[in-house]
Structures are given as structure tokens and as C-alpha cells.
Design an enzyme around this catalytic site. Structure first.
Site, PDB file in Angstrom:
ATOM      1  N   HIS A 250       9.046  -2.517  54.131  1.00  0.00           N
ATOM      2  CA  HIS A 250       7.767  -2.987  53.622  1.00  0.00           C
ATOM      3  C   HIS A 250       6.766  -1.841  53.509  1.00  0.00           C
ATOM      4  O   HIS A 250       5.877  -1.873  52.641  1.00  0.00           O
ATOM      5  CB  HIS A 250       7.173  -4.068  54.544  1.00  0.00           C
ATOM      6  N   ASP A 323      14.455  -7.746  46.415  1.00  0.00           N
ATOM      7  CA  ASP A 323      13.458  -8.041  47.430  1.00  0.00           C
ATOM      8  C   ASP A 323      12.086  -7.832  46.772  1.00  0.00           C
ATOM      9  O   ASP A 323      11.981  -7.369  45.630  1.00  0.00           O
ATOM     10  CB  ASP A 323      13.641  -7.125  48.639  1.00  0.00           C
TER      11      ASP A 323
END
Length: 587
Positions: A250, A323
Site C-alpha cells: 500500500h 489489486d
């Protein structure tokens, strides 16, 4: 200091036979593809494709975040990230193939509201081209869940790994699938198929079934069977394996230094099992894997990984979904308008959560206009997406759900019994010098966790005949003072990686210095046991679901035999050696 499990240690823990079987499974003789579309389905897809414009085809490749609790509700974040004001306008303007819901985007307030939002979003899709949406959520349960209360508070994947039970994994998947469909959602971005062999992994941890590739493969396939048996698409993630990194994708770009042999042995078996089970989608990882592609691009943007390995070598022909494209791991090399183009060229079908939807769609349209992406290539992805929608019954008259009945479909008696049984079979006893506690003992419950969670444990202990009180958000001094007046203390810790936060360790040690019997329970990663010092007993819970807290209370009373065994090895506190081997458990 590192708490990374050396692969030699991992192999010793797993045993030569398990890894030998995994290595054989990783080199398929035939394509791993289950349930090819029959002729009638192909004809229907041909018909749908023939009626779609280029803009509609490009739109199908995107799964968007839309802000708001209603489809017609203007929200400034929609305007900033998509160029239009409402969810309905996102659908009608951009022709997106799907939506993903979060609480932080104001989509998930209560069951009736969610069901109504889903119905209205589908109406907008049908009115603007006739292609229904796949509405999705990161619904793993355990520490990652999205549906609002009273969705069944199921233990997560590492808890399932501690049970070793395919039946538990399948039933948990079935419950999630049925609850999602009851609210109008059709896809869970689950299960996590990563083999977690890195104790310091900050992003996977208890979201994984464990460190044994054979066990992860078995349980992932079972959970997929449960999800898709409820007509809810599963998505195995994060290909080709995010389990051996100490970097969170992330916020950075992890590099996985496995050799191809290690990838075959450790990382690929769960994804091969998912393909064999007929998984609807596989999610990519924003990780660099030099053994598979030495260009330095993340797997999400890598033709050798998505097309060469996943499509051609493993024979997968389902949907490849990225993702989130808002994560830093995929934004380090290219601009936001270019990332989806590179993903499509690599072999991906669906682009999840681009940070600027209009910019991302414009980038793909420019690539098509320039001949870089052909319409034939678009059609390949749209075919897969339409096939998934057809197989999950989205082109039927019962696309809408009943908002008034949504809440009653959640947390049924049967699903709550299943959650409780999974929890009792998963909690793992690591130290036991004090259990069960004497009948009628006074017990203080404190440590990491909200007041609501501590109250769940207090109520469960009182129901079992103890005299329990709770102390939430306590510092070490106050907790130790309160412990002077009780027979025992149940103290919770919760760590997102290998290290237990210092204030939590200080709290446990202050309690251990009192006369009270201290029972420690970790409510996330099980590694806390090597950091907290000497305690009377220590239990690994792998999460803080209500059922888990109730099971821990049952262990203190002797009513529950802690049935779990460690699905990961626990290193010594200094990160070297092995304090508790994979498979350990005193229950």
C-alpha cells in the site's frame, strides 16, 4: 533484527513430503482450467459483445469506488475522483463493469441501505446499456470485513488455518457468500492465497491461512468452494504470492527474492488449487519478483507473470483483477493514466479502484486509438468479465434483492453456531501453567481492544460463573492497581507484525508483577507470546471476533478445549531460531 523465517527452517517445519507434493503440483501437465463456457454461453457473450460500444467495452474493465449511501446522492469525492457527482452518474457516464464498497466511502451503513444502494446501482447500469454490475467488497472476515452489523462475526483465515479443517473453511465461505448475495453484492475479494512465511509481514499476517503451502492450498480451495457455492464470485489473492515480505505494498514496492524453485514450492500451490477449483478471479500483487521478471515492474504490470506464468503456464482463463491501483506499489514507475494500460498489456482484465477514474479510462482510450491496445484485446477481457456475470446469474430477472429481508439473512442461528465452532477449534494454547481458573474466580479483563470487545469477554466470563469486570484503555499503572483486587487477569495484546507494541508489553509485565494469575491472549498475530514475558497461560486467538473472545473465555473455564495448532512457526523474540514450531498447540 529480522523475524523472517529462513526457507531451510520453513522446509524443516513443513516436512519434505509436503513440499515435494507442492513442487509436483506446481508444474502442471495440462492447463488448470475448470468449467469452460459451453456453446450457449459463448453465443450469449457474442450477442452481448456485438451490441457494445467501444466506450462500454473499456468501461467494463474498471471496478470503481463510488461515494455515498444512495445512488443519487451527490458527493464531492465522486466529483474529485470520477468527474461526476453520484454513483448513478459514474455508472451511466463511465459504463463501469463493477463497484467496490467500503465504509469509508459511505456505502455500508446498514443492511437495508446496502441492499437499496445495490438495487439502484443495478437500475442505473441496466438503463445505460443493459450490462449488470459485479458489486464487490474485501470480505475476508476476521480482521478484514466490510458488511455492516449484524453480519456473522467469523474468525479469519489464520484461525481457519489453526483448525486445519476444510469443512470449516468451506462453511465460512458459504456464510460470507450467502450474506453478500442477500445484500446485493456478488464478489468477495477473498480468499488470501498467500503463504505467510515472513513474521514481519505488515500487510498479510493473520489474513493468510498460514505458512504451509499444502494447507493453504487445501483451505483456499475449500473457501472458494463455499463462496461460489453460494453464487458469490471468489478472487484468490495476491498472485504470485505476497507472503514473504516486510514491506506493505500500500505504501511501497516490495521485492520477493524467491528463486523459481521456491516460488514453485511455496507460492504457487494455493493458486493452482484455486484454478483447479474454478475460481472466478485471481487478484494480482503489486510486488517485484525478479525470478519471474527481472525488469523491475510489479507483477500487476508484468507480461511474463500475468500472461507467461498465469495464463500460459498455469492455464488460467478466468478474470485477472488488479489489486487497487491507488496503492503506491503500482504507482512508482508510471503515471495514473498509464498504469491501467500497462496492466492490460500485461494480461489483466479488470482495473480495481483507479485513483482518478476518468483519467484511467482516458489513458486506455488513448492506447486503443493509437493501436497499442487492439479492440480484439479488449474483447478478450470483456468476454471473461461477461462470462463471470453470466455464471453468477446477473443476467436474470432476480438481479434485485429485498431490502426489507436483508438484515434477517445475517447472523442466522446456524451461522453463529458455525462461527462459535470455528473459534473453539482455532484458539491455540501456547503456555499453560494456570488453566482452568478456579470456579467463581474474580477476573479482570483488560489490554488492547475497544470497550465493546472487552465487554464481550466480560459477559462471556460472567455467563461461565466467574465474577468478571472490564478495564478498557488502561495504562500499566492503573491496570496493575486494579489487578490487586482480583484472582486473575485476562489481558489482550494485538500486533500487526512480529513486534508487540512496547506499551502492550509493559502492561502485561506490570500485571505479571502482581499476585493475580495472568492469562495472556493475542488477538491478531500469534507472535506476541515471545515478547510479553512470563505469564500463567497464553492463548493465540488470531482475531477479535466475538466468537473468538467467547471461546477464549471458555478455555479459562475449562469448558472449551483449545483445539487449534499453530499454522505458522513463531521465532524467538530476537528473530532467530524457533520458539514454537508450526503445528504446536497444547490443547
Amino acid at each position: 533484527m529480522t523475524a523472517r523465517f529462513p526457507h531451510t527452517l520453513t522446509r524443516r517445519a513443513l516436512g519434505a513430503s509436503a513440499l515435494a507434493g507442492a513442487a509436483v503440483a506446481a508444474v502442471p501437465a495440462t492447463a488448470h482450467a475448470k468449467g469452460r463456457a459451453p456453446g450457449r454461453e459463448d453465443a450469449r457473450i457474442d450477442e452481448l459483445l456485438a451490441g457494445m460500444s467501444l466506450e462500454q467495452k473499456i468501461g467494463q474493465l474498471f471496478v470503481a469506488v463510488g461515494y455515498g449511501s444512495r445512488a443519487d446522492q451527490p458527493h464531492k469525492s465522486n466529483t474529485e475522483t470520477t468527474g461526476v457527482d453520484t454513483i448513478a452518474e459514474i455508472i451511466s457516464t463511465h459504463h463501469v463493469g463493477g463497484l467496490i464498497y467500503f465504509a469509508w466511502s459511505d456505502n455500508l451503513e446498514n443492511p437495508e441501505q446496502v441492499a437499496t444502494l445495490c438495487n439502484d446501482a443495478q437500475d442505473a447500469a441496466l438503463a445505460s446499456g443493459g450490462i449488470p454490475l459485479v458489486i464487490s467488497a474485501d470480505e475476508e472476515r476476521g480482521v478484514v470485513y466490510r458488511l455492516p452489523a449484524p453480519a456473522t462475526p467469523l474468525p479469519g483465515q489464520m484461525a481457519l488455518g489453526a483448525t486445519g479443517s476444510k469443512a470449516h473453511a468451506r462453511k465460512a465461505g458459504r456464510i460470507v457468500g450467502e450474506e453478500m448475495r442477500a445484500l446485493g453484492l456478488h464478489q468477495a475479494f477473498s480468499p488470501v492465497a498467500d503463504v505467510n512465511v515472513e513474521a514481519q509481514n505488515p500487510v498479510i499476517g493473520v489474513r493468510s491461512f498460514g505458512a504451509d503451502p499444502e494447507a493453504v492450498a487445501r483451505l483456499a480451495a475449500a473457501q472458494i468452494k463455499g463462496l461460489q457455492g453460494a453464487d458469490c464470485s471468489a478472487a484468490a489473492k495476491h498472485f504470485p504470492g505476497h507472503g514473504d515480505t516486510a514491506v506493505d505494498s500500500h505504501i511501497g514496492l516490495p521485492v520477493i527474492e524467491h528463486t523459481r524453485e521456491e516460488i514453485d514450492e511455496l507460492d504457487l500451490p494455493p493458486f493452482i488449487a484455486a484454478i483447479d477449483e474454478g475460481v472466478d478471479a485471481i487478484m494480482t500483487a503489486h510486488i517485484v519478483v525478479p525470478a519471474l521478471d527481472d525488469s523491475g515492474v510489479p507483477a500487476t504490470l508484468s507480461p511474463p507473470i500475468l500472461t507467461g506464468l498465469l495464463r500460459e503456464e498455469l492455464g488460467y482463463d478466468g478474470v485477472i483483477v488488479t489489486d487497487s491501483l491507488a496503492m503506491e506499489g503500482v504507482r512508482t514507475l508510471f503515471g495514473d493514466e498509464r498504469v491501467p494500460v500497462e496492466a492490460i498489456l500485461a494480461g489483466a482484465d479488470q482495473m480495481l479502484m483507479p485513483p482518478d477514474l476518468a483519467l484511467a479510462i482516458g489513458g486506455v482510450r488513448d492506447a486503443v486509438d493509437a493501436g497499442e491496445i487492439t479492440e480484439e484485446r479488449l474483447d478478450q477481457s470483456v468476454r471473461r468479465i461477461l462470462r463471470q456475470k453470466l455464471r453468477r446469474g446477473l443476467f436474470t430477472d432476480d438481479l434485485h434483492v429485498d431490502p426489507a429481508a436483508a438484515e434477517s439473512a445475517l447472523s442466522t442461528r446456524k451461522s453463529l453456531r458455525t462461527a462459535r465452532k470455528i473459534a473453539e477449534d482455532s484458539v491455540t494454547l501456547l503456555i499453560d501453567e494456570a488453566l482452568p481458573l478456579p470456579d467463581g474466580a474474580s477476573v479482570l479483563v483488560t489490554g488492547e481492544g475497544s470497550a465493546e470487545k472487552i465487554d464481550v469477554a466480560v459477559e462471556a466470563l460472567n455467563d461461565l460463573g466467574f465474577t468478571a469486570t472490564g478495564l478498557a484503555e488502561a495504562n500499566a499503572k492503573d491496570a496493575a492497581a486494579a489487578a490487586e483486587d482480583v484472582d486473575a487477569v485476562l489481558v489482550f495484546t494485538s500486533s500487526g507484525g512480529f513486534e508487540t507494541p512496547a506499551e502492550q508489553v509493559a502492561l502485561v509485565k506490570a500485571l505479571a508483577a502482581t499476585e493475580a494469575t495472568v492469562v495472556h491472549a493475542s488477538l491478531r498475530n500469534p507472535y506476541d507470546v515471545v515478547h510479553v514475558g512470563e505469564v500463567g497461560a497464553s492463548i493465540a486467538g488470531y482475531g477479535n471476533a466475538d466468537a473468538t473472545l467467547q471461546a477464549i473465555a471458555g478455555v479459562l473455564a475449562g469448558d472449551v478445549t483449545a483445539g487449534g495448532t499453530l499454522p505458522v512457526a513463531i521465532p524467538e523474540a530476537d528473530g532467530t531460531g524457533e520458539a514454537y514450531p508450526l503445528g504446536f498447540g497444547l490443547g
